[in-house]
Scaffold this motif. Structure first.
Motif, PDB file in Angstrom:
ATOM      1  N   THR A 240       7.479   6.096   4.905  1.00 54.54           N
ATOM      2  CA  THR A 240       6.896   6.360   3.571  1.00 54.54           C
ATOM      3  C   THR A 240       7.347   5.246   2.629  1.00 54.54           C
ATOM      4  O   THR A 240       8.257   4.477   2.948  1.00 54.54           O
ATOM      5  CB  THR A 240       7.399   7.702   3.011  1.00 54.54           C
ATOM      6  OG1 THR A 240       8.815   7.597   2.810  1.00 54.54           O
ATOM      7  CG2 THR A 240       7.103   8.855   3.947  1.00 54.54           C
TER       8      THR A 240
ATOM      9  N   ASP B 243       0.866  -1.181   0.000  1.00 55.95           N
ATOM     10  CA  ASP B 243       0.000   0.000   0.000  1.00 55.95           C
ATOM     11  C   ASP B 243       0.902   1.230   0.000  1.00 55.95           C
ATOM     12  O   ASP B 243       1.920   1.264   0.685  1.00 55.95           O
ATOM     13  CB  ASP B 243      -0.897  -0.013   1.247  1.00 55.95           C
ATOM     14  CG  ASP B 243      -1.878   1.133   1.212  1.00 55.95           C
ATOM     15  OD1 ASP B 243      -2.244   1.563   0.091  1.00 55.95           O
ATOM     16  OD2 ASP B 243      -2.262   1.624   2.289  1.00 55.95           O
ATOM     17  N   VAL B 244       0.546   2.249  -0.831  1.00 58.29           N
ATOM     18  CA  VAL B 244       1.444   3.405  -0.934  1.00 58.29           C
ATOM     19  C   VAL B 244       1.271   4.388   0.200  1.00 58.29           C
ATOM     20  O   VAL B 244       2.127   5.232   0.422  1.00 58.29           O
ATOM     21  CB  VAL B 244       1.295   4.168  -2.272  1.00 58.29           C
ATOM     22  CG1 VAL B 244       1.835   3.363  -3.415  1.00 58.29           C
ATOM     23  CG2 VAL B 244      -0.142   4.576  -2.494  1.00 58.29           C
ATOM     24  N   MET B 245       0.203   4.301   0.902  1.00 61.36           N
ATOM     25  CA  MET B 245      -0.047   5.330   1.902  1.00 61.36           C
ATOM     26  C   MET B 245      -0.345   4.706   3.255  1.00 61.36           C
ATOM     27  O   MET B 245      -1.455   4.256   3.508  1.00 61.36           O
ATOM     28  CB  MET B 245      -1.190   6.232   1.443  1.00 61.36           C
ATOM     29  CG  MET B 245      -0.991   7.685   1.814  1.00 61.36           C
ATOM     30  SD  MET B 245      -2.321   8.689   1.198  1.00 61.36           S
ATOM     31  CE  MET B 245      -1.907   8.773  -0.519  1.00 61.36           C
ATOM     32  N   MET B 246       0.713   4.656   4.077  1.00 63.03           N
ATOM     33  CA  MET B 246       0.558   4.032   5.399  1.00 63.03           C
ATOM     34  C   MET B 246       1.180   4.951   6.439  1.00 63.03           C
ATOM     35  O   MET B 246       2.087   5.728   6.118  1.00 63.03           O
ATOM     36  CB  MET B 246       1.296   2.682   5.424  1.00 63.03           C
ATOM     37  CG  MET B 246       0.650   1.630   4.550  1.00 63.03           C
ATOM     38  SD  MET B 246       1.453   0.040   4.721  1.00 63.03           S
ATOM     39  CE  MET B 246       3.031   0.355   4.041  1.00 63.03           C
TER      40      MET B 246
END
Lengths: 124, 697
Positions: A59, A52-55
């Motif tokens: 980053t 997942d790119v947004m956690m």
């Protein structure tokens, strides 16, 4: 058996992917953020990772940098919400990312994309 | 070296060379011809003398023979007496004065009779003329007669009786003075020329010009005599370059006279012989000197004249270079020097004019400089006066600068804040997008797994329910997508991916995607695309989105079984894309408003088709961002339908994101103004979008 590691902070989505990929015959492991992923990777030694790119926490870039220090070099598929240009795709490939899937994804599309990079039962 | 001297030297060298060559040749030729002439002259004199002598001697011999015959006749007569004989001889001697004595010898050699009584009785038996004369006529030449104590020539001939026996010898003694005279005759000879005879014993037998009393006393051994007595030539010979008896260098001719046994020599001094040559040489020398001096005079005189003019010019040149331009060049000759002088005069005049102008300009400049200096001094004074005031102003300026710096810092801070705000805005949208879509993903995933019976068997009823969930999820997803697009367009964070695009291919894809929807209403989708369209640089997915939106709208508002035409053609700077339907059309008053956000012509109608009124607004944003324009053409009458048209520039418009900042997506300003503004700002700069932007949380 091909090993896939699912990295996502959203519990429901993570579990859904976990069930989906196991049903498809992969051996799976989950991680809920970057640190978790990096601590588990050498133990599980996945062939492929859905990231997942947004956690929260690390980053994507930080995760990819730290991954260089690890022994295991899995193929990575990004789960994202944005589109990438050709130039951006090249940059992603340089960082070890083989492909990306835009959310919300179709069931068949995700499975097809994964199958592009790993065999169900790879010959070791 | 001066030109004059050079000219003189060169000319004189040339003259001397010429004269000496000519002189040399002339002397050579002269020498030859003079020598030939002298030799011919000497030769002819010699021949002449020899002939003369020969004739003379022959005549004398004949005389003697004739006298002998007379005497013999007398002797043989009966009345002959000694007295008669003596008288006969005496008479004959008077007649022949060349002879000095006639005498008769008897066979013993004793003088029997003689014209000189002193001689009678003397014995001449040892004399050659007696010995030879007994048998034949004999001439004994140039012997020194011992009895006479003088040189003599004697001719003797025998006197014979009837029995042809020599009974006596008749002899005649001849004086050599006659021969000496012949020899002394100097016809054809010059000052030094002479002729003389030498006998076999090298004695001179005829008088010499310069020496007296030499006959038979002086033996001479000059080269010519030695040569002549050795060779004894019968033809005249020439010898030159020898010393004669007086030790004078001479040239001579010689011949041996065998009758007289003497060598005949004709000679003259070399000095006289070569006198004409000397004269020729002298003449040449005189002429040479004359030519030399005449040339010298010309060589000195002519350059002198030219040099005088050149010197004149030099003096003027020096005068001019010294600064005096007032001296006129006074040379009037028409030759090259004159031309030089006249062109120099022209130069001098032009220099003079230029110089005067320069002087004038200089004076003007000096005046101006003085004036300016005065003004400057004045200003300096003023400046000094105002220096204090300036110091005060400086302080004010310093304060202003400080304030400006403060303001700048504030602005910079604000700028940073604005940038931060921009990023926050962008991040907000990204996060929103992510947050809205992640749950959608979970929902869709599970539903699809259930539909595919991955989680166990499902009944038909359950499947129908799941389809409803899927349809609504998709609609929700589409709505979220639209809202996010609107937000991005409005905030200027819409991300465009530009790539070279084949329009025909793209429209084909759009039609394929919308085909199933058209089929549900039996609507015919057709295209009219111009051939050989150029590839244009656009965000293919976004423009495809626009076209699909227009086609979808057309399908929605067209009656069943009608047709929709997609047309593409190339204009001067644009591609024009049209979507024509045969629906109920759009009234004029709505034609601009339909592109507004959330605008719906008929709320009820639009609701029926599930539109939120965002599609055209987004389409407009995308088209304007590409530097194009979008509008609708419709009569507004039902059944005539409408044509949605938009343009895309052939030359790519860069920085599509930047362009969006100018797009008032909510149409808060006057529509007309916006369109004008949009048209004016077609060309902007492309800004690179990095992959990082989407990854950052």
């Amino acid at each position: 058996m091909t090993k896939i590691m699912i990295v996502d902070d959203e519990t429901d989505l993570r579990e859904m992917l976990n069930i989906m990929l196991r049903k498809e015959g992969f051996e799976t492991e989950t991680a809920e953020n970057g640190d978790d992923f990096l601590s588990k990777i050498d133990g599980f030694q996945p062939d492929l990772v859905t990231l997942d790119v947004m956690m929260p926490g690390l980053t994507t870039r930080e995760i990819l940098e730290k991954l260089n220090e690890k022994k295991t070099k899995p193929k990575i598929i990004l789960l994202t919400v944005v589109r990438y240009s050709e130039e951006e795709k090249q940059k992603l490939i340089q960082r070890g990312i083989v492909d990306y899937v835009t959310k919300p994804f179709e069931f068949d599309h995700l499975i097809d994309t994964i199958h592009k990079y790993v065999l169900l039962n790879p010959v070791r | 070296m001066k030109i004059g001297i050079k000219l003189v030297i060169v000319s004189e060298i040339l003259v001397l060379l010429t004269i000496s060559s000519i002189g040399y040749v002339a002397l050579q030729i002269g020498n030859q011809s003079i020598r030939e002439r002298i030799e011919a002259q000497l030769g002819s004199v010699t021949t002449l003398k020899a002939d003369h002598l020969d004739d003379f001697i022959k005549e004398k011999i004949e005389n003697i023979i004739s006298l002998r015959n007379q005497y013999t006749h007398l002797l043989l007569e009966s009345q002959y007496t000694t007295q008669n004989g003596r008288e006969f001889l005496r008479d004959r001697l008077i007649e022949n004065s060349y002879f000095t004595e006639f005498f008769i010898l008897n066979n013993n050699g004793t003088v029997q009779l003689s014209t000189d009584p002193m001689q009678e009785g003397k014995v001449k038996s040892n004399e050659e003329y007696f010995k030879q004369g007994q048998s034949d006529t004999f001439l004994q030449s140039f012997y020194y007669d011992l009895s006479l104590q003088q040189p003599a020539i004697t001719i003797a001939t025998p006197v014979k009786n009837e029995n042809n026996e020599t009974i006596q010898v008749f002899a005649g003694r001849m004086n050599i003075s006659e021969i000496s005279e012949i020899m002394s005759e100097r016809t054809g000879l010059g000052e030094t020329g002479e002729t003389y005879l030498i006998n076999n014993l090298n004695f001179v037998v005829t008088p010499l010009k310069t020496e007296e009393n030499t006959l038979f006393k002086k033996a001479v051994y000059t080269d010519i005599i030695k040569k002549g007595l050795t060779e004894k030539p019968t033809n005249t010979q020439i010898l030159s370059g020898y010393l004669n008896y007086a030790n004078t260098p001479s040239i001579g001719s010689y011949v041996y006279l065998s009758d007289l046994n003497v060598l005949l020599i004709t000679e003259m001094s070399d000095a006289e012989a070569s006198a004409p040559l000397q004269a020729l040489g002298n003449n040449i020398l005189v002429m040479s000197l004359l030519i030399f001096f005449v040339t010298l005079v010309f060589c000195i005189y002519i350059p002198q004249k030219i040099l005088k003019q050149i010197n004149n010019l030099t003096t003027i040149t020096e005068s001019i270079s010294g600064g005096n331009l007032g001296v006129a060049v006074d040379i009037t000759s028409t030759d090259e020097v004159g031309q030089l002088a006249s062109s120099f005069e022209k130069m001098r005049k032009s220099l003079q004019t230029t110089n005067e102008e320069l002087l004038r300009t200089q004076r003007n400049l000096e005046k101006k400089v003085e004036k300016r200096t005065a003004e400057l001094n004045e200003k300096m004074k003023k400046l000094q006066d105002s220096e204090i005031a300036t110091l005060n102003i400086n302080e004010d300026l310093q304060r202003t600068v400080d304030k400006l710096k403060e303001t700048q810092t504030t602005i910079e801070l604000q700028n940073i804040q604005l940038k931060k705000l921009d990023k926050i805005k962008s991040d907000f949208l990204n996060i929103t997008s992510h947050e809205l879509r992640t749950p959608m993903s979970a929902i869709k995933g599970y539903v699809q797994m259930i539909m595919k019976q991955k989680l166990g068997e499902t009944t038909e009823e359950q499947k129908q329910a799941l389809n409803v969930i899927i349809r609504n999820t998709n609609r929700l997803d589409s709505l979220i997508q639209d809202i996010l697009d609107i937000s991005r367009l409005e905030s200027g964070t819409m991300k465009f991916i530009a790539e070279p695009t084949n329009i025909q291919q793209m429209i084909k894809e759009a039609i394929e995607t919308t085909h199933s929807l058209a089929d549900t209403k039996k609507i015919q989708l057709s295209t009219n695309i111009e051939e050989n369209l150029p590839t244009i640089v656009i965000d293919k997915e976004r423009i495809k989105q626009v076209i699909m939106n227009l086609i979808n709208n057309a399908i929605k508002f067209s009656p069943n079984g009608s047709s929709i035409l997609v047309r593409v053609k190339k204009e001067t700077d644009n591609l024009l894309i049209e979507v024509q339907d045969h629906g109920r059309g759009i009234p004029k008053e709505h034609q601009t408003k339909i592109f507004n956000t959330f605008y719906q012509v008929d709320s009820g109608m639009d609701r029926k088709f599930g539109g939120a009124g965002l599609g055209l607004s987004i389409a407009r944003g995308i088209v304007l961002s590409h530097g194009g324009n979008i509008w609708v053409e419709s009569s507004g009458l039902p059944g005539e339908g409408s044509i949605f048209k938009f343009t895309l520039p052939l030359i790519p418009v860069h920085d599509l994101e930047g362009k969006f900042r100018d797009v008032d997506i909510f149409r808060l300003k006057d529509t007309k103004k916006i369109i004008e503004n949009d048209l004016r700002n077609k060309t902007v700069i492309w800004k690179e979008e990095t992959a990082d932007k989407g990854e950052k949380s």
